[in-house]
Design a protein around this motif. Structure first.
Motif, PDB file in Angstrom:
ATOM      1  N   VAL A 224       0.853  -1.188   0.000  1.00  0.00           N
ATOM      2  CA  VAL A 224       0.000   0.000   0.000  1.00  0.00           C
ATOM      3  C   VAL A 224       0.887   1.236   0.000  1.00  0.00           C
ATOM      4  CG1 VAL A 224      -1.807   1.270   1.224  1.00  0.00           C
ATOM      5  CG2 VAL A 224      -1.771  -1.242   1.308  1.00  0.00           C
ATOM      6  N   TRP A 225       0.579   2.164  -0.908  1.00  0.00           N
ATOM      7  CA  TRP A 225       1.325   3.423  -0.992  1.00  0.00           C
ATOM      8  C   TRP A 225       0.445   4.548  -0.479  1.00  0.00           C
ATOM      9  CZ3 TRP A 225       2.886   6.157  -6.226  1.00  0.00           C
ATOM     10  CH2 TRP A 225       3.697   7.260  -5.934  1.00  0.00           C
ATOM     11  N   GLN A 226       0.837   5.164   0.630  1.00  0.00           N
ATOM     12  CA  GLN A 226       0.177   6.359   1.146  1.00  0.00           C
ATOM     13  C   GLN A 226       1.014   7.572   0.753  1.00  0.00           C
ATOM     14  OE1 GLN A 226      -0.014   5.448   5.393  1.00  0.00           O
ATOM     15  NE2 GLN A 226      -2.181   4.965   5.215  1.00  0.00           N
ATOM     16  N   ILE A 227       0.372   8.556   0.124  1.00  0.00           N
ATOM     17  CA  ILE A 227       1.103   9.744  -0.306  1.00  0.00           C
ATOM     18  C   ILE A 227       0.276  10.982   0.034  1.00  0.00           C
ATOM     19  CG2 ILE A 227       0.208   9.564  -2.668  1.00  0.00           C
ATOM     20  CD1 ILE A 227       2.988  10.715  -3.536  1.00  0.00           C
ATOM     21  N   ALA A 228       0.924  11.974   0.644  1.00  0.00           N
ATOM     22  CA  ALA A 228       0.211  13.169   1.098  1.00  0.00           C
ATOM     23  C   ALA A 228       1.047  14.415   0.865  1.00  0.00           C
ATOM     24  CB  ALA A 228      -0.136  13.041   2.581  1.00  0.00           C
ATOM     25  N   PHE A 229       0.348  15.538   0.656  1.00  0.00           N
ATOM     26  CA  PHE A 229       0.980  16.841   0.462  1.00  0.00           C
ATOM     27  C   PHE A 229       0.742  17.705   1.695  1.00  0.00           C
ATOM     28  CE2 PHE A 229      -0.372  15.192  -3.631  1.00  0.00           C
ATOM     29  CZ  PHE A 229       0.780  15.295  -4.385  1.00  0.00           C
ATOM     30  N   GLY A 230       1.649  18.648   1.942  1.00  0.00           N
ATOM     31  CA  GLY A 230       1.482  19.511   3.100  1.00  0.00           C
ATOM     32  C   GLY A 230       2.147  20.853   2.914  1.00  0.00           C
ATOM     33  N   SER A 231       1.690  21.818   3.695  1.00  0.00           N
ATOM     34  CA  SER A 231       2.252  23.162   3.648  1.00  0.00           C
ATOM     35  C   SER A 231       3.737  23.102   3.953  1.00  0.00           C
ATOM     36  CB  SER A 231       1.532  24.061   4.659  1.00  0.00           C
ATOM     37  OG  SER A 231       1.596  23.489   5.948  1.00  0.00           O
ATOM     38  N   GLY A 232       4.448  24.047   3.368  1.00  0.00           N
ATOM     39  CA  GLY A 232       5.883  24.107   3.646  1.00  0.00           C
ATOM     40  C   GLY A 232       6.819  24.288   2.470  1.00  0.00           C
ATOM     41  N   PHE A 233       6.780  23.586   1.329  1.00  0.00           N
ATOM     42  CA  PHE A 233       5.769  22.636   0.901  1.00  0.00           C
ATOM     43  C   PHE A 233       6.361  21.230   0.912  1.00  0.00           C
ATOM     44  CE2 PHE A 233       3.083  20.389  -2.111  1.00  0.00           C
ATOM     45  CZ  PHE A 233       1.828  20.833  -1.786  1.00  0.00           C
ATOM     46  N   LYS A 234       5.546  20.234   1.312  1.00  0.00           N
ATOM     47  CA  LYS A 234       6.061  18.890   1.495  1.00  0.00           C
ATOM     48  C   LYS A 234       5.248  17.875   0.704  1.00  0.00           C
ATOM     49  CE  LYS A 234       5.406  19.390   5.941  1.00  0.00           C
ATOM     50  NZ  LYS A 234       5.187  20.840   6.054  1.00  0.00           N
TER      51      LYS A 234
END
Length: 519
Positions: free
Chosen positions: A476-486
């Protein structure tokens, strides 16, 4: 809190027939860049650096295996002859012993402890907190804080967001007028975190006193005492617990929290770690009319998760997943990336989170870096050879050579793409050449629960479990974006055929999904 939505926004005002008329145009032409067509070689090198860092361990394993096989095939006479030879050759004995001790020591010290995911829980808010579109718009109008242009803009965003009518907003936002007080914000956090943790402890039979590590992440609400202290006070954790509270790290903070817990589990043996991922809406609702700051109101909804990890080998049999890789990418050194998701005040002093029009392009750049680094760790050798050979040809011979696009479907069985917005899911499906079933969990999570920030990837995994799709050995591949930017990725491997968790978020509605979305 940060959002990922692929809409450009332009609001125009003009006076017609003696009265104001409002025109709002939402354009969906802002797309992720075609990141797989422009690969930076240094990120490929970074991926291979991660791989080579474990080369010594990889070499020692076959060497030790060969020695073991040779020894097992020796008869008593061979062993006696070997002993007679070594008996009169002290130097050889010392050298062989030193090599054996050194190799064993390096292997034991460099071998990371496996990290197992025993279970996790996603919070399911009560039905009275649901916010259908018509209720959302009626309440927004009744607050008196939004002009007609802003109300129409929010209506257009909601129509194109991919959210359904069953998402939730906190109790403070159901009040007329809203009451975004500190007390109400604390109440929201307690409901979400304690609800998820109660279910987790009930399903795993783990006692709070057994927990040695606690990591909590919430981007915008960081009271004193901290959220981690609130949990410790509620469940009476032991006094020597290692607790951490991560703030301001956006929607990808859930993966960061897991990475921190993983590192701590390498140091503190035979213990359990709990990772709580949440966001707080109550004090972070924007009551102004700046378009770039209104989008989070339309996308973010109540949600949270609690994950139980351990390094105990005795828990291997009942664990759901084993953590395989975490790859983190941070683009904060670039000013545009740093400011593309930015908490600030508007000209009237009202606080909100502003989303830049460059957000999609920046997200694409971060994603390109992340998957280029991840590729050498997860892709089959055949895919790596094809990708690497075409990349070298492109760099050395002809810049017009089209790089080979690796098939990530050969590396992963399931994809948990952060449900930040419909546009990002669409573009990742296109760029990674995924099938609709690969992004189904992300689309349905966005439709049913909205953007729950860092916990969304766990609602997606729960969806696939409820559908009975997770089989032993699946990745399973979990991928997420976030401020910063990450952009952060986590790779898990199923330890068994995984069944849906009792009292899971999809328990009473999974048969209704997937639903047909109006695009």
């Amino acid at each position: 809190m940060d959002g990922t939505v692929g809409s450009q926004f332009n609001a125009g005002r003009s006076g017609v027939s003696g009265g104001p008329s409002v025109g709002v145009q939402i354009q969906n032409d802002r797309r992720l860049p075609d990141f797989l067509q422009s690969v930076n070689l240094k990120y490929v090198k970074l991926g291979y650096h991660h791989l080579i860092s474990h080369l010594l361990t990889l070499c020692l394993i076959p060497i030790m295996a060969v020695i073991f096989v040779e020894v097992s095939q020796m008869n008593p006479n061979d062993i006696r002859q070997l002993w007679l030879q070594l008996k009169y050759n002290l130097v050889s004995v010392i050298v062989c012993s030193a090599i054996l001790v050194f190799g064993s020591t390096v292997y034991i010290m460099s071998r990371p402890l496996p990290v197992y995911l025993i279970d996790y829980s996603c919070y399911r808010p009560p039905d009275h907190l649901k916010a259908p579109f018509h209720t959302f718009m009626d309440h927004s109008k009744l607050t008196g804080d939004f002009d007609e242009s802003s109300l129409e803009f929010q209506r257009k965003i909601l129509q194109r967001s991919g959210l359904g009518d069953d998402t939730y907003v906190p109790d403070a936002m159901h009040q007329i007028p809203p009451v975004p007080s500190m007390a109400a914000a604390r109440d929201e956090s307690e409901q979400v975190m304690f609800g998820a943790l109660d279910n987790l402890f009930r399903n795993t039979s783990i006692k709070p006193k057994d927990i040695g590590i606690l990591v909590v992440n919430c981007s915008l609400f960081n009271p004193t005492p901290s959220l981690s202290a609130m949990i410790i006070n509620k469940y009476k954790f032991r006094v020597n617990i290692r607790s951490f509270n991560l703030g301001g790290m956006g929607c990808s903070a859930g993966v960061i929290a897991v990475d921190l817990a993983k590192d701590l589990l390498q140091i503190h043996r035979k213990t359990y770690a709990v990772v709580v991922s949440t966001e707080n809406i109550t004090q972070n609702w924007y009551f102004g009319n700046k378009k770039s700051m209104l989008i989070p109101n339309c996308l973010f909804r109540v949600g949270g998760s609690a994950v139980l990890l351990t390094n105990k080998s005795s828990e291997r049999r009942r664990a759901k997943y084993k953590l395989v890789h975490i790859v983190r990418t941070h683009k904060g050194a670039d000013d545009k990336a740093f400011q593309c998701v930015y908490q600030e005040q508007d000209e009237l002093g009202k606080t909100g989170v502003s989303l830049s029009k460059d957000l999609m392009a920046i997200a694409g750049g971060a994603l390109k870096t992340n998957i280029t680094t991840l590729g050498p760790l997860v892709l089959p050798v055949s895919e790596q050879l094809l990708f690497f050979s075409t990349l070298v040809l492109k760099k050395l011979l002809n810049k017009n050579v089209k790089p080979y696009i690796p098939d990530f479907k050969l590396a992963f069985d399931h994809f948990c793409i952060h449900a930040g917005g419909r546009a990002v899911i669409d573009e990742l499906e296109k760029n990674l050449e995924l099938m609709p079933i690969h992004v189904e969990a992300s689309r349905m999570t966005l439709h049913r629960f909205g953007n729950t920030s860092s916990s969304s990837i766990w609602y997606e995994l729960a969806y696939m479990e409820a559908k009975g799709r997770i089989r032993k050995g699946n990745r399973v591949w979990q991928i997420a974006f976030g401020s910063g930017f990450k952009c952060n990725s986590a790779v898990w491997q199923a330890m068994k055929n995984v069944k849906a968790t009792r009292d899971g978020p999809w328990e009473d509605c999974i048969d209704k999904y997937p639903v047909k979305l109006v695009l």
